[in-house]
Motif scaffolding. Structure first.
Motif, short mmCIF file in Angstrom:
data_model
loop_
_atom_site.label_atom_id
_atom_site.label_comp_id
_atom_site.label_asym_id
_atom_site.label_seq_id
_atom_site.Cartn_x
_atom_site.Cartn_y
_atom_site.Cartn_z
N ASN A 18 7.08 7.46 7.69
CA ASN A 18 8.38 7.06 8.26
C ASN A 18 9.44 6.79 7.19
O ASN A 18 10.62 6.72 7.49
CB ASN A 18 8.23 5.83 9.15
CG ASN A 18 7.73 4.62 8.37
OD1 ASN A 18 6.72 4.70 7.70
ND2 ASN A 18 8.44 3.52 8.46
N ARG A 41 2.34 2.97 11.35
CA ARG A 41 2.63 1.83 12.22
C ARG A 41 3.99 1.97 12.86
O ARG A 41 4.18 1.73 14.03
CB ARG A 41 2.70 0.53 11.40
CG ARG A 41 1.49 0.09 10.74
CD ARG A 41 1.68 -1.30 10.21
NE ARG A 41 2.55 -1.32 9.03
CZ ARG A 41 2.42 -2.19 8.06
NH1 ARG A 41 1.47 -3.10 8.12
NH2 ARG A 41 3.23 -2.17 7.03
N THR A 42 4.98 2.35 12.03
CA THR A 42 6.36 2.49 12.50
C THR A 42 6.57 3.96 12.85
O THR A 42 6.32 4.82 12.01
CB THR A 42 7.34 2.08 11.38
OG1 THR A 42 6.97 0.78 10.91
CG2 THR A 42 8.77 2.08 11.87
N THR A 191 11.91 2.95 -3.71
CA THR A 191 11.55 2.85 -2.28
C THR A 191 11.46 1.36 -1.93
O THR A 191 11.64 0.50 -2.79
CB THR A 191 10.17 3.48 -2.00
OG1 THR A 191 9.18 2.69 -2.67
CG2 THR A 191 10.07 4.91 -2.48
P1 NAP Z 1 7.12 2.21 1.25
O1 NAP Z 1 8.51 2.72 1.36
O2 NAP Z 1 6.85 0.75 1.36
O3 NAP Z 1 6.19 3.02 2.26
C1 NAP Z 1 4.88 2.63 2.52
C2 NAP Z 1 4.41 3.38 3.75
O4 NAP Z 1 3.06 2.95 4.05
C3 NAP Z 1 5.25 3.07 4.98
O5 NAP Z 1 5.35 4.21 5.77
C4 NAP Z 1 4.42 2.02 5.67
O6 NAP Z 1 4.65 1.90 7.04
C5 NAP Z 1 3.03 2.56 5.42
N1 NAP Z 1 2.02 1.55 5.68
C6 NAP Z 1 1.86 0.38 5.04
N2 NAP Z 1 0.87 -0.33 5.62
C7 NAP Z 1 0.41 0.43 6.66
C8 NAP Z 1 -0.59 0.25 7.64
N3 NAP Z 1 -1.32 -0.85 7.72
N4 NAP Z 1 -0.78 1.23 8.55
C9 NAP Z 1 -0.02 2.35 8.51
N5 NAP Z 1 0.94 2.58 7.62
C10 NAP Z 1 1.16 1.62 6.70
O7 NAP Z 1 6.53 2.60 -0.15
P2 NAP Z 1 6.42 3.94 -1.00
O8 NAP Z 1 6.90 3.60 -2.34
O9 NAP Z 1 7.00 5.10 -0.28
O10 NAP Z 1 4.84 4.04 -1.07
C11 NAP Z 1 4.08 5.12 -0.62
C12 NAP Z 1 2.83 5.21 -1.44
O11 NAP Z 1 3.18 5.49 -2.79
C13 NAP Z 1 1.99 3.93 -1.48
O12 NAP Z 1 0.62 4.25 -1.46
C14 NAP Z 1 2.39 3.33 -2.80
O13 NAP Z 1 1.41 2.47 -3.31
C15 NAP Z 1 2.53 4.57 -3.64
N6 NAP Z 1 3.30 4.42 -4.86
C16 NAP Z 1 4.61 4.09 -4.85
C17 NAP Z 1 5.28 3.98 -6.05
C18 NAP Z 1 6.75 3.66 -6.13
O14 NAP Z 1 7.25 3.49 -7.25
N7 NAP Z 1 7.45 3.52 -5.04
C19 NAP Z 1 4.63 4.19 -7.25
C20 NAP Z 1 3.29 4.52 -7.23
C21 NAP Z 1 2.63 4.64 -6.02
P3 NAP Z 1 5.58 0.71 7.61
O15 NAP Z 1 6.98 1.13 7.29
O16 NAP Z 1 5.28 0.69 9.06
O17 NAP Z 1 5.17 -0.53 6.88
#
Ligand code: NAP
Length: 251
Positions: A18, A41-42, A191
Protein backbone atom coordinates in the motif's frame (compact mmCIF):
# COMPACT_ATOMS: atom_id res chain seq x y z
CA UNK A 1 12.68 -13.39 -28.80
CA UNK A 2 10.94 -12.20 -25.63
CA UNK A 3 12.68 -9.41 -23.75
CA UNK A 4 14.60 -11.02 -20.84
CA UNK A 5 12.98 -8.64 -18.32
CA UNK A 6 9.46 -9.20 -19.64
CA UNK A 7 7.05 -10.36 -16.91
CA UNK A 8 3.97 -10.67 -19.16
CA UNK A 9 1.77 -13.57 -18.06
CA UNK A 10 3.42 -13.77 -14.62
CA UNK A 11 1.60 -13.31 -11.33
CA UNK A 12 3.31 -11.61 -8.41
CA UNK A 13 2.40 -11.42 -4.74
CA UNK A 14 3.73 -8.33 -2.97
CA UNK A 15 3.25 -7.89 0.78
CA UNK A 16 2.91 -4.41 2.27
CA UNK A 17 2.06 -2.98 -1.15
CA UNK A 18 0.00 0.00 0.00
CA UNK A 19 2.94 2.36 0.49
CA UNK A 20 6.70 2.88 0.29
CA UNK A 21 8.96 0.23 -1.17
CA UNK A 22 6.21 -2.39 -1.56
CA UNK A 23 4.06 -0.01 -3.57
CA UNK A 24 6.95 0.93 -5.85
CA UNK A 25 7.90 -2.71 -6.41
CA UNK A 26 4.30 -3.76 -7.13
CA UNK A 27 3.96 -1.00 -9.74
CA UNK A 28 7.38 -1.78 -11.28
CA UNK A 29 6.46 -5.47 -11.64
CA UNK A 30 3.15 -4.48 -13.25
CA UNK A 31 4.95 -2.08 -15.61
CA UNK A 32 7.12 -5.03 -16.68
CA UNK A 33 3.97 -7.03 -17.44
CA UNK A 34 3.00 -8.88 -14.24
CA UNK A 35 -0.41 -9.14 -12.62
CA UNK A 36 -0.23 -8.43 -8.92
CA UNK A 37 -1.81 -9.55 -5.66
CA UNK A 38 -1.29 -6.74 -3.13
CA UNK A 39 -1.26 -8.24 0.36
CA UNK A 40 -1.51 -6.26 3.56
CA UNK A 41 -3.34 -4.76 6.51
CA UNK A 42 -4.20 -1.48 4.82
CA UNK A 43 -5.99 -1.91 1.46
CA UNK A 44 -3.60 -0.92 -1.33
CA UNK A 45 -6.22 1.08 -3.27
CA UNK A 46 -3.78 3.67 -4.67
CA UNK A 47 -1.36 0.94 -5.78
CA UNK A 48 -4.22 -0.96 -7.40
CA UNK A 49 -5.25 2.13 -9.36
CA UNK A 50 -1.71 2.55 -10.69
CA UNK A 51 -1.54 -1.13 -11.68
CA UNK A 52 -4.93 -1.00 -13.43
CA UNK A 53 -3.79 2.13 -15.27
CA UNK A 54 -0.94 0.02 -16.67
CA UNK A 55 -3.55 -2.41 -18.02
CA UNK A 56 -2.77 -5.23 -15.58
CA UNK A 57 -5.08 -7.19 -13.30
CA UNK A 58 -4.71 -6.63 -9.57
CA UNK A 59 -6.32 -8.13 -6.46
CA UNK A 60 -6.18 -6.87 -2.90
CA UNK A 61 -5.75 -9.57 -0.27
CA UNK A 62 -6.29 -8.43 3.32
CA UNK A 63 -3.76 -10.03 5.67
CA UNK A 64 -2.16 -9.08 8.97
CA UNK A 65 1.28 -10.64 8.78
CA UNK A 66 2.07 -10.12 12.46
CA UNK A 67 1.03 -13.77 12.66
CA UNK A 68 1.37 -16.62 10.19
CA UNK A 69 -2.37 -17.32 10.27
CA UNK A 70 -3.09 -15.77 6.82
CA UNK A 71 -0.15 -17.16 4.81
CA UNK A 72 -1.85 -20.16 3.22
CA UNK A 73 -4.91 -18.08 2.41
CA UNK A 74 -2.67 -15.53 0.65
CA UNK A 75 -1.41 -18.25 -1.69
CA UNK A 76 -4.85 -19.83 -2.15
CA UNK A 77 -6.57 -16.51 -2.90
CA UNK A 78 -3.86 -15.51 -5.40
CA UNK A 79 -4.29 -18.81 -7.24
CA UNK A 80 -8.09 -18.56 -7.14
CA UNK A 81 -8.19 -14.93 -8.35
CA UNK A 82 -5.21 -14.72 -10.72
CA UNK A 83 -4.67 -18.37 -11.62
CA UNK A 84 -0.91 -18.60 -11.04
CA UNK A 85 1.86 -17.65 -8.65
CA UNK A 86 5.28 -16.91 -10.13
CA UNK A 87 6.81 -14.19 -7.96
CA UNK A 88 6.67 -13.55 -4.22
CA UNK A 89 8.04 -10.31 -2.78
CA UNK A 90 8.24 -10.39 1.03
CA UNK A 91 8.29 -6.67 1.71
CA UNK A 92 6.00 -6.05 4.72
CA UNK A 93 8.06 -5.10 7.72
CA UNK A 94 8.20 -2.99 10.85
CA UNK A 95 10.90 -1.42 13.01
CA UNK A 96 11.00 -0.57 16.73
CA UNK A 97 13.66 1.74 18.14
CA UNK A 98 15.03 1.72 21.72
CA UNK A 99 18.38 1.31 23.44
CA UNK A 100 19.32 -2.36 23.80
CA UNK A 101 19.34 -2.04 27.62
CA UNK A 102 15.69 -0.92 27.60
CA UNK A 103 14.39 -3.08 24.73
CA UNK A 104 11.13 -4.89 25.57
CA UNK A 105 10.01 -8.42 24.80
CA UNK A 106 6.98 -6.94 23.04
CA UNK A 107 9.23 -4.96 20.66
CA UNK A 108 11.38 -8.04 20.11
CA UNK A 109 8.48 -10.38 19.32
CA UNK A 110 6.51 -7.92 17.16
CA UNK A 111 9.43 -7.31 14.82
CA UNK A 112 10.67 -10.90 14.65
CA UNK A 113 7.14 -12.23 14.05
CA UNK A 114 6.41 -9.84 11.16
CA UNK A 115 9.86 -9.47 9.58
CA UNK A 116 11.17 -13.02 9.95
CA UNK A 117 8.60 -15.63 11.01
CA UNK A 118 5.90 -14.58 8.54
CA UNK A 119 8.52 -14.21 5.81
CA UNK A 120 9.66 -17.80 6.29
CA UNK A 121 6.16 -19.28 6.36
CA UNK A 122 5.04 -17.26 3.34
CA UNK A 123 8.16 -18.48 1.50
CA UNK A 124 7.20 -22.01 2.56
CA UNK A 125 3.57 -21.74 1.39
CA UNK A 126 4.52 -20.11 -1.93
CA UNK A 127 7.59 -22.32 -2.33
CA UNK A 128 5.53 -25.51 -2.05
CA UNK A 129 3.38 -24.32 -4.96
CA UNK A 130 6.34 -23.03 -7.01
CA UNK A 131 8.28 -26.28 -6.54
CA UNK A 132 5.19 -28.11 -7.81
CA UNK A 133 5.07 -25.98 -10.96
CA UNK A 134 8.86 -26.21 -11.38
CA UNK A 135 9.46 -22.47 -11.39
CA UNK A 136 9.26 -19.43 -9.18
CA UNK A 137 10.98 -16.29 -7.97
CA UNK A 138 11.13 -15.25 -4.32
CA UNK A 139 12.52 -11.84 -3.40
CA UNK A 140 12.89 -10.96 0.27
CA UNK A 141 13.44 -7.38 1.35
CA UNK A 142 16.53 -7.31 3.53
CA UNK A 143 18.36 -4.20 4.78
CA UNK A 144 21.76 -2.62 5.35
CA UNK A 145 21.30 -4.26 8.77
CA UNK A 146 21.53 -7.65 7.07
CA UNK A 147 25.24 -6.75 6.83
CA UNK A 148 25.75 -4.22 9.62
CA UNK A 149 24.79 -3.90 13.28
CA UNK A 150 22.89 -0.64 13.33
CA UNK A 151 22.07 1.06 16.62
CA UNK A 152 19.00 0.98 18.89
CA UNK A 153 17.17 -1.51 16.65
CA UNK A 154 18.09 -4.94 18.09
CA UNK A 155 15.06 -6.91 16.89
CA UNK A 156 15.16 -5.27 13.45
CA UNK A 157 18.86 -6.12 13.01
CA UNK A 158 18.21 -9.69 14.17
CA UNK A 159 15.24 -10.02 11.82
CA UNK A 160 17.01 -8.64 8.74
CA UNK A 161 20.20 -10.63 9.43
CA UNK A 162 17.88 -13.63 9.67
CA UNK A 163 16.25 -12.75 6.35
CA UNK A 164 19.71 -12.83 4.74
CA UNK A 165 20.49 -16.28 6.10
CA UNK A 166 17.05 -17.61 5.28
CA UNK A 167 17.32 -16.33 1.71
CA UNK A 168 20.54 -18.30 1.22
CA UNK A 169 19.19 -21.45 2.87
CA UNK A 170 16.05 -21.47 0.73
CA UNK A 171 18.11 -20.72 -2.39
CA UNK A 172 20.25 -23.77 -1.63
CA UNK A 173 17.25 -26.06 -1.13
CA UNK A 174 15.18 -24.83 -4.08
CA UNK A 175 17.66 -23.80 -6.81
CA UNK A 176 17.56 -27.21 -8.47
CA UNK A 177 13.75 -27.14 -8.40
CA UNK A 178 13.53 -24.02 -10.57
CA UNK A 179 12.80 -21.63 -7.71
CA UNK A 180 15.25 -18.80 -7.14
CA UNK A 181 15.38 -17.06 -3.78
CA UNK A 182 17.19 -13.75 -3.52
CA UNK A 183 16.98 -10.56 -1.51
CA UNK A 184 17.18 -6.84 -2.09
CA UNK A 185 18.91 -4.81 0.60
CA UNK A 186 17.67 -1.24 0.35
CA UNK A 187 19.90 1.52 1.64
CA UNK A 188 18.34 4.58 3.23
CA UNK A 189 15.03 5.04 1.44
CA UNK A 190 12.61 7.88 2.22
CA UNK A 191 9.45 6.12 3.49
CA UNK A 192 7.28 5.97 6.66
CA UNK A 193 9.77 3.42 8.02
CA UNK A 194 12.57 6.02 8.07
CA UNK A 195 10.48 9.12 8.89
CA UNK A 196 11.99 9.34 12.40
CA UNK A 197 15.54 9.23 11.00
CA UNK A 198 14.79 11.84 8.34
CA UNK A 199 13.30 14.11 11.01
CA UNK A 200 16.35 13.80 13.30
CA UNK A 201 18.63 16.58 12.02
CA UNK A 202 21.95 15.13 13.23
CA UNK A 203 21.18 11.52 12.17
CA UNK A 204 19.90 12.76 8.82
CA UNK A 205 23.12 14.71 8.20
CA UNK A 206 25.32 11.80 9.32
CA UNK A 207 23.46 9.47 6.95
CA UNK A 208 23.60 11.84 3.98
CA UNK A 209 27.30 12.55 4.56
CA UNK A 210 27.99 8.81 4.20
CA UNK A 211 25.93 8.04 1.10
CA UNK A 212 28.15 8.35 -2.01
CA UNK A 213 25.08 9.17 -4.12
CA UNK A 214 24.47 12.12 -1.78
CA UNK A 215 20.73 11.60 -1.38
CA UNK A 216 18.15 9.37 0.25
CA UNK A 217 16.82 6.71 -2.09
CA UNK A 218 13.26 6.84 -3.41
CA UNK A 219 11.03 3.75 -3.32
CA UNK A 220 11.12 3.77 -7.15
CA UNK A 221 14.88 3.17 -6.98
CA UNK A 222 14.08 -0.44 -5.94
CA UNK A 223 11.88 -1.22 -8.95
CA UNK A 224 14.59 -2.21 -11.40
CA UNK A 225 16.27 -4.62 -9.00
CA UNK A 226 12.93 -6.32 -8.28
CA UNK A 227 12.07 -6.67 -11.97
CA UNK A 228 15.52 -8.10 -12.68
CA UNK A 229 15.36 -10.70 -9.89
CA UNK A 230 11.80 -11.63 -10.91
CA UNK A 231 12.70 -12.08 -14.57
CA UNK A 232 14.23 -14.74 -16.81
CA UNK A 233 17.37 -12.58 -16.87
CA UNK A 234 18.05 -13.71 -13.28
CA UNK A 235 17.48 -17.44 -13.83
CA UNK A 236 20.99 -18.28 -12.59
CA UNK A 237 21.04 -15.81 -9.67
CA UNK A 238 20.54 -17.74 -6.44
CA UNK A 239 20.90 -16.67 -2.82
CA UNK A 240 22.15 -13.20 -3.70
CA UNK A 241 21.52 -10.14 -1.57
CA UNK A 242 21.46 -7.19 -3.94
CA UNK A 243 22.23 -3.88 -2.27
CA UNK A 244 20.43 -0.88 -3.74
CA UNK A 245 21.99 1.72 -1.51
CA UNK A 246 23.51 4.65 -3.40
CA UNK A 247 26.92 3.16 -2.55
CA UNK A 248 26.47 3.02 1.27
CA UNK A 249 28.12 -0.41 1.65
CA UNK A 250 30.96 0.49 -0.68
CA UNK A 251 32.00 3.36 1.58
P1 NAP B 1 6.69 1.44 5.23
O1 NAP B 1 6.38 2.59 4.34
O2 NAP B 1 6.51 1.56 6.70
O3 NAP B 1 5.93 0.16 4.68
C1 NAP B 1 5.86 -1.03 5.41
C2 NAP B 1 4.81 -1.91 4.79
O4 NAP B 1 4.70 -3.12 5.57
C3 NAP B 1 3.42 -1.26 4.81
O5 NAP B 1 2.72 -1.62 3.66
C4 NAP B 1 2.80 -1.89 6.03
O6 NAP B 1 1.40 -1.90 6.04
C5 NAP B 1 3.34 -3.30 5.91
N1 NAP B 1 3.16 -4.03 7.16
C6 NAP B 1 3.73 -3.75 8.34
N2 NAP B 1 3.26 -4.60 9.28
C7 NAP B 1 2.39 -5.43 8.65
C8 NAP B 1 1.58 -6.51 9.07
N3 NAP B 1 1.54 -6.92 10.33
N4 NAP B 1 0.81 -7.13 8.15
C9 NAP B 1 0.80 -6.71 6.87
N5 NAP B 1 1.53 -5.69 6.41
C10 NAP B 1 2.31 -5.06 7.29
O7 NAP B 1 8.20 1.04 5.07
P2 NAP B 1 9.16 0.74 3.84
O8 NAP B 1 10.37 1.53 4.07
O9 NAP B 1 8.45 0.83 2.54
O10 NAP B 1 9.51 -0.77 4.19
C11 NAP B 1 9.29 -1.86 3.35
C12 NAP B 1 10.32 -2.92 3.64
O11 NAP B 1 11.61 -2.40 3.32
C13 NAP B 1 10.39 -3.35 5.11
O12 NAP B 1 10.64 -4.74 5.18
C14 NAP B 1 11.58 -2.57 5.61
O13 NAP B 1 12.17 -3.16 6.73
C15 NAP B 1 12.48 -2.61 4.41
N6 NAP B 1 13.53 -1.61 4.38
C16 NAP B 1 13.27 -0.29 4.32
C17 NAP B 1 14.32 0.60 4.27
C18 NAP B 1 14.12 2.09 4.18
O14 NAP B 1 15.12 2.82 4.24
N7 NAP B 1 12.92 2.58 4.07
C19 NAP B 1 15.63 0.15 4.30
C20 NAP B 1 15.87 -1.20 4.36
C21 NAP B 1 14.80 -2.09 4.39
P3 NAP B 1 0.59 -0.81 6.90
O15 NAP B 1 0.69 0.46 6.11
O16 NAP B 1 -0.79 -1.35 6.96
O17 NAP B 1 1.27 -0.72 8.22
Amino acid sequence: MAHPFDLAGKVAVVTGANTGIGQAIAVALAAAGAEVACVGRTPAEETAEQIRALGRRVVLIPADLSTIAPVQQVVDTTLAELGRLDILVNNAGIIRRADAVDFTEEDWDAVIDTNLKSVFFLCQAAGRYMIGQGSGRIINIASMLTFQGGICVPSYTASKSGVGGLTKLLANEWAAKGVTVNAIAPGYIATNNTAALQADESRNKAILDRIPAGRWGNPADLGGAAVFLASDAAAYVNGHILAVDGGWLAR
